[in-house]
Design a protein around this motif. Structure first.
Motif, short mmCIF file in Angstrom:
data_model
loop_
_atom_site.label_atom_id
_atom_site.label_comp_id
_atom_site.label_asym_id
_atom_site.label_seq_id
_atom_site.Cartn_x
_atom_site.Cartn_y
_atom_site.Cartn_z
N ASP A 30 0.93 -1.28 0.01
CA ASP A 30 -0.04 -0.09 0.23
C ASP A 30 0.87 1.33 -0.16
N ASP B 203 -0.27 -3.46 -9.52
CA ASP B 203 -1.54 -3.91 -9.02
C ASP B 203 -1.58 -5.63 -9.56
N GLU C 181 -4.12 -7.58 -9.48
CA GLU C 181 -5.05 -8.02 -10.24
C GLU C 181 -5.10 -7.44 -11.73
N ASN D 12 5.11 -7.77 -0.47
CA ASN D 12 3.55 -7.88 -1.18
C ASN D 12 2.65 -7.95 0.36
N THR E 164 0.78 -5.19 3.30
CA THR E 164 0.53 -3.84 3.49
C THR E 164 1.06 -3.35 4.79
N ARG F 21 -1.59 -6.86 6.13
CA ARG F 21 -2.53 -7.67 5.18
C ARG F 21 -1.88 -7.99 4.02
N LYS F 22 -1.98 -9.25 3.43
CA LYS F 22 -1.39 -9.62 2.05
C LYS F 22 -2.07 -8.87 1.05
N GLY F 23 -1.39 -8.76 0.10
CA GLY F 23 -1.80 -8.16 -1.25
C GLY F 23 -2.74 -8.73 -1.76
N SER F 24 -3.34 -8.30 -2.89
CA SER F 24 -4.32 -8.90 -3.65
C SER F 24 -4.20 -10.11 -4.34
N HIS F 25 -2.93 -10.34 -4.53
CA HIS F 25 -2.66 -11.72 -5.17
C HIS F 25 -1.26 -12.15 -4.82
N ASP G 202 1.05 -5.73 -5.27
CA ASP G 202 0.38 -4.65 -5.34
C ASP G 202 1.36 -3.45 -5.13
#
Length: 523
Positions: A285, A299, A301, A385, A387, A391-395, A400
């Motif tokens: 982030d 990103d 995703e 990856n 935040t 928290r883990k990134g989106s993938h 991200d």
């Protein structure tokens, strides 16, 4: 707003133009739609600009791979910032890599040749960007817009788009002269299908870039009004500061007062502030940070690639590290740091400096006895990856985490160096700026007597490591070929290399394709 991570420009773009597959500037970029109707849709201009930005963030027409922009190399290897990072970091004391892909150990040891695949791909990337910008500018002239009955409001928007495209071309030309020296200077006025372009001097291209940036700066949006990931006036100012700081290398004449002026303008703009936690600058982030001036967004995703921070996050994880702790599915067992770099931190891996707390020591040897053994050299998962809240990134495969090309701390250190080199400013202000960074790092403040050029070089390494600055800094200080660190020159202890290696060779394929090019001395 700048603090929001908008992906609309790059991720949602219709990629109008396919890769040329070469750097032949005599060939118009190939379009996947007909020229008769493409610009009847106002969204086409934005999509075209998005493709230019995307040339730094992705590798082709689909992610993570497929329909590559650059041919003749594994597509993941062809990523712009991955190539740039490798050429700026692997030949220095900041990084070693364990892999044996063709040409990669030549970068580690400074023993490359003109046939090195990574050098060829980087040269291709520079001119792929240039070709795209040139075509965009040809398609957005007043005459072209008037012939399409483009509205006055859209013309004003396109004027900003043109300024952004010219900034991106200037950025790539900076990378070109920094890495390769004298290269062709090809603008939108070059006639496609004419004779091959001639080779301009490094100084000529330096002057051209400076002129371009000064011409477009006020046409770019201010830092507070720009969509995240796009060029602002501050980004242009930072690039000017980088150019002026290295003017003695690029153009043979010092311009430190200009460098200090531009760095100071960024600092005094109040558009940026130091991130309170250093490590947050390199997490999933990091787009929320007000320290970042210009980034290459990624990103998980929407901008999937095997280059960029996918490479930086995965390649720095291996050994006894748990990939899941870093938001990843697995590590690639590649990147570490040399013992010489670790020793820049008093106390080494046990240093109180928070910038050294990133080093992973469990099972790792400080000494790099074997380049291809991941356990030799401390691991350094600077880019992660996860935040800032854990928290883990989106993938788990594609992070991200955005690549920070320019950030405020660099402006601080450029001011300091330019001041010490006679560029003006005050010593008190220089000391304040250095100590602001060291206070954030819990590294302890320094005294006036400790503020020297040698200290600044080391502090740049401690602050900006693995951000793609080290080679340029060492060249400016005259240390790139004369300094000694592990495996430089192909020996375990390291050795000096020939001075001509301060420049990379022009790729052999380009010399064959363009008889107007003359190889850099020594190759």
């Amino acid at each position: 707003m700048r603090t929001l991570k908008s992906r609309t420009l790059i991720a949602a773009a219709v990629l109008i133009f396919a890769g040329t597959g070469c750097t032949d500037l005599l060939v118009e970029p190939k379009s996947s739609v007909t020229g008769a109707n493409v610009f009847n849709d106002v969204a086409s201009y934005r999509s075209f600009l998005a493709k230019i930005y995307g040339g730094m963030a992705v590798t082709g027409q689909q992610g993570p791979a497929g329909r590559a922009d650059i041919q003749g190399i594994d597509e993941g290897f062809s990523h712009y910032t991955r190539l740039l990072w490798q050429m700026q970091e692997l030949p220095t004391d900041e990084a070693v890599i364990a892999w044996n892909d063709a040409g990669v150990q030549e970068l580690n040891t400074q023993l490359w040749s003109s046939s090195n695949q990574f050098l060829g791909a980087m040269y291709s990337r520079v001119f792929f960007q240039v070709a795209m910008v040139n075509e965009f500018l040809r398609e957005t002239t007043d005459a072209k817009l008037n012939s399409r009955n483009v509205s006055e409001s859209l013309k004003a928007t396109i004027k900003q788009f043109r300024a952004e495209a010219r900034f991106l071309r200037a950025l790539s030309y900076w990378h070109g002269i920094d890495l390769f020296g004298a290269i062709p200077l090809v603008t939108e006025d070059f006639t496609i299908g004419a004779t091959p372009p001639t080779q301009s001097t490094r100084a000529e291209i330096f002057n051209y870039i400076v002129g371009e940036l000064n011409a477009i700066r006020t046409e770019l949006p201010s830092a507070g009004a720009v969509e995240y990931g796009r060029a602002s006036q501050a980004a242009a100012t930072m690039l000017l500061a980088k150019l002026y700081l290295n003017a003695a290398v690029y153009a043979g004449a010092e311009q430190y007062s200009q460098a200090l002026r531009e760095a100071e303008a960024v600092i005094n703009s109040n558009a940026f502030t130091l991130e309170a936690n250093y490590r947050h600058l390199f997490l999933a982030d990091n787009h929320r940070s007000r320290e970042l001036i210009f980034t290459v967004p990624q990103d998980g995703e929407n901008t999937q690639t095997w280059g960029g921070t996918t490479f930086l996050t995965h390649a720095s994880v291996g050994g006894n590290m748990n990939a899941d702790d870093f938001g990843l599915d697995f590590g690639w067992w590649g990147l570490r740091v040399t013992q010489q770099f670790v020793n820049l931190f008093p106390g080494g891996p046990a240093s109180a400096d928070r910038r050294a707390s990133i080093f992973f020591t469990n099972g790792q040897n400080i000494e790099v006895s074997n380049l291809t053994n991941f356990f030799d050299g401390l691991a350094a998962p600077k880019f992660q990856n996860v935040t800032s809240t854990g928290r883990k990134g989106s993938h788990p495969t594609f992070p991200d985490t955005d690549y920070p090309m320019f950030r405020l701390a660099d402006a601080y250190l450029m001011y300091v160096e330019a001041h010490l080199r006679g560029g003006g400013g005050t010593r008190q202000r220089a000391l304040e700026l250095v100590n602001a960074l060291r206070t954030r790092a819990a590294a302890g403040t320094i005294t006036d007597a400790q503020l020297t050029l040698n200290f600044v070089l080391d502090e740049r390494a401690r602050e900006l490591w693995w951000e793609g600055h080290r080679r340029t800094d060492l060249v400016r200080y005259g240390r790139f070929t004369s300094g000694i660190w592990a495996w430089k020159g192909g020996t375990r202890a390291g050795r000096e290399t020939d001075a001509f290696r301060a420049l990379y060779p022009l790729p052999a394929t380009e010399l064959l394709a363009n008889p107007n090019l003359k190889q850099n001395p020594g190759y």
